[in-house]
Write a protein that holds these residues in place. Structure first.
Motif, short mmCIF file in Angstrom:
data_model
loop_
_atom_site.label_atom_id
_atom_site.label_comp_id
_atom_site.label_asym_id
_atom_site.label_seq_id
_atom_site.Cartn_x
_atom_site.Cartn_y
_atom_site.Cartn_z
N ILE A 1 0.85 -1.19 0.00
CA ILE A 1 0.00 0.00 0.00
C ILE A 1 0.88 1.24 0.00
N LEU A 2 0.60 2.16 -0.89
CA LEU A 2 1.45 3.34 -1.07
C LEU A 2 1.07 4.42 -0.05
N PHE A 3 1.59 4.28 1.19
CA PHE A 3 1.33 5.26 2.24
C PHE A 3 2.17 6.53 2.04
N ASP A 4 3.43 6.34 1.69
CA ASP A 4 4.37 7.47 1.57
C ASP A 4 4.32 8.02 0.15
N GLU A 5 3.83 9.24 0.00
CA GLU A 5 3.73 9.86 -1.31
C GLU A 5 4.75 10.98 -1.49
N SER A 6 5.87 10.88 -0.76
CA SER A 6 6.92 11.90 -0.89
C SER A 6 7.54 11.90 -2.27
N PHE A 7 7.39 10.80 -3.02
CA PHE A 7 7.93 10.75 -4.38
C PHE A 7 7.25 11.77 -5.29
N GLN B 1 12.26 16.54 -5.68
CA GLN B 1 12.74 17.16 -6.92
C GLN B 1 13.93 16.42 -7.54
N LYS B 2 14.46 15.42 -6.86
CA LYS B 2 15.68 14.77 -7.33
C LYS B 2 15.43 13.87 -8.54
N PHE B 3 14.29 13.19 -8.56
CA PHE B 3 13.99 12.26 -9.64
C PHE B 3 12.72 12.70 -10.36
N PRO B 4 12.73 12.69 -11.70
CA PRO B 4 11.53 13.09 -12.44
C PRO B 4 10.38 12.12 -12.19
N LEU B 5 9.18 12.64 -12.26
CA LEU B 5 7.99 11.81 -12.10
C LEU B 5 7.05 12.03 -13.28
N LEU B 6 6.88 10.98 -14.05
CA LEU B 6 5.83 10.95 -15.06
C LEU B 6 4.79 9.94 -14.62
N GLN B 7 3.69 9.90 -15.35
CA GLN B 7 2.69 8.87 -15.09
C GLN B 7 2.32 8.19 -16.40
#
Length: 379
Positions: free
Chosen positions: A144-150, A154-160
């Motif tokens: 379960i994805l409790f931690d949404e700090s990703f 800013q260190k790693f790009p996030l796409l979906q």
């Protein structure tokens, strides 16, 4: 309060697959295992696809498979024979039922229908807080994805990888069910990486998914209009929508496993098991759950389970480029498919390629932006 040896939070693909492997291995027969989720989901809420050479572990569950795929864009288009690979499709209802049948045959594995609120680790045990009270275990496997700090780092790009899919049925035979459309970029890109993904399951039925690799989701109507336009473009006007599906999968090289501890292992998307550069998860989960079971027989320190590989860095560079130049995805993937043998591509995406094969992949894509991304990461 009685302590359980292992708790698995979340009964999705990763949690159930891990429980299934534990149920099959006599090493765990004397271990108490508890699966916690709100319900046992037995519906067709997911479609998983993966490629594999010849026979595989899940062949009895395959809904449809293809020996040919289609790649299309303004830069390069081709129908490709992927033999000896097959592209395989599994529907979740049959998969869930199969795994639950094995899991429920083991008296040492129990299911608790409850919402998981969180967990707390104390020295040599973990307390899991649920809507039905607290339960304690020696080791926790959390999907379960409790931690949404990703999402905010800013260190790693996030796409979906986000999509809406329609299962459509036609009155006449309009589909070539021998070919799966892997990526068709011959649609408006609108500044993003957008493609149509089509899985014909018969000559009259197919799954159409409008898919994006981008940062932001779209209004629901935008996905649906794109599917309607594509069907019209293909001359398909008389059809019935029999099922729908939707999803948004994080694509990031964020180090989810940094949250692992001696007694807590994050699995599935929560553990970074999704292939960052593609969003594919099923085959990676197959391999990872096998590795977890093997690891537990010789080591109980879960913080040491995950190891960085060269493929993590490759994914990071690709995401750096796609995040900065999101409208150039069609050109990038076209160059890759045009210049590289499909078997090498699939092997690379499965993280099974050697250095020579890696170099063929790297030299097939436009080099300048990757060099810039590499230099930025280095310095």
């Amino acid at each position: 309060m009685k302590k359980t040896d292992y708790i698995i939070t979340g009964a999705g693909a990763s949690g159930l697959m891990l429980a299934y492997r534990m149920a099959q291995d006599t090493f765990f027969d004397d271990k108490s295992i508890l699966i916690i989720d709100k319900e046992k989901n037995l519906t067709n809420n997911r479609t998983w696809c993966f490629w594999e050479q010849e026979n595989g572990e899940w062949d009895d569950l395959i809904f449809k498979s293809w020996n040919h795929i289609y790649f299309g864009s303004d830069y390069y288009s081709e129908e490709i024979n992927i033999a000896p690979y097959q592209y395989k499709m599994i529907r979740s209802a049959k998969f869930y039922r199969y795994l639950w049948e094995v899991i429920e045959s083991k008296p040492n594995i129990q299911f608790l229908s409850a919402k998981v609120h969180g967990f707390t680790e104390m020295n040599d045990f973990v307390t899991v807080e649920t809507s039905e009270g607290e339960v304690i275990c020696n080791k926790l496997f959390n999907s379960i994805l409790f931690d949404e700090s990703f999402k905010t780092q800013q260190k790693f790009p996030l796409l979906q990888q986000h999509f809406i899919g329609w299962f459509v049925k036609c009155d006449t035979e309009v589909f070539n069910d021998n070919v799966a459309t892997f990526m068709d970029f011959e649609i408006p890109q609108n500044g993003n990486t957008r493609f149509m993904y089509v899985l014909p399951t018969s000559k009259t039925e197919a799954l159409f998914e409008y898919t994006l690799f981008s940062k932001d989701l779209l209004p629901k109507q935008d996905y649906e209009n794109a599917i309607k336009d594509y069907l019209k473009q293909k001359g398909i006007e008389n059809y019935q929508i029999t099922e729908t599906e939707h999803g948004a999968i994080p694509m990031t090289s964020f180090k989810f496993w940094k949250n692992n501890t001696k007694n807590v292992l994050h699995i599935g998307t929560a553990g970074g098991w999704t292939k960052a550069s593609t969003g594919y998860t099923f085959m990676n989960t197959t391999k990872k759950t096998q590795a977890v079971v093997s690891y537990l027989k010789g080591n109980q320190d879960l913080s040491r389970f995950t190891r960085l590989t060269k493929f993590w860095f490759y994914d990071l560079l690709l995401l750096d480029v796609l995040a900065k130049h999101n409208g150039d995805g069609a050109k990038l993937f076209s160059s890759l498919f045009k210049k590289t043998n499909i078997k090498t591509i699939l092997k690379f995406l499965d993280e099974e390629s050697n250095l020579s094969e890696d170099l063929r992949i790297i030299t097939a894509v436009p080099p300048l932006r990757f060099v810039k991304a590499l230099l930025k990461r280095m310095f």
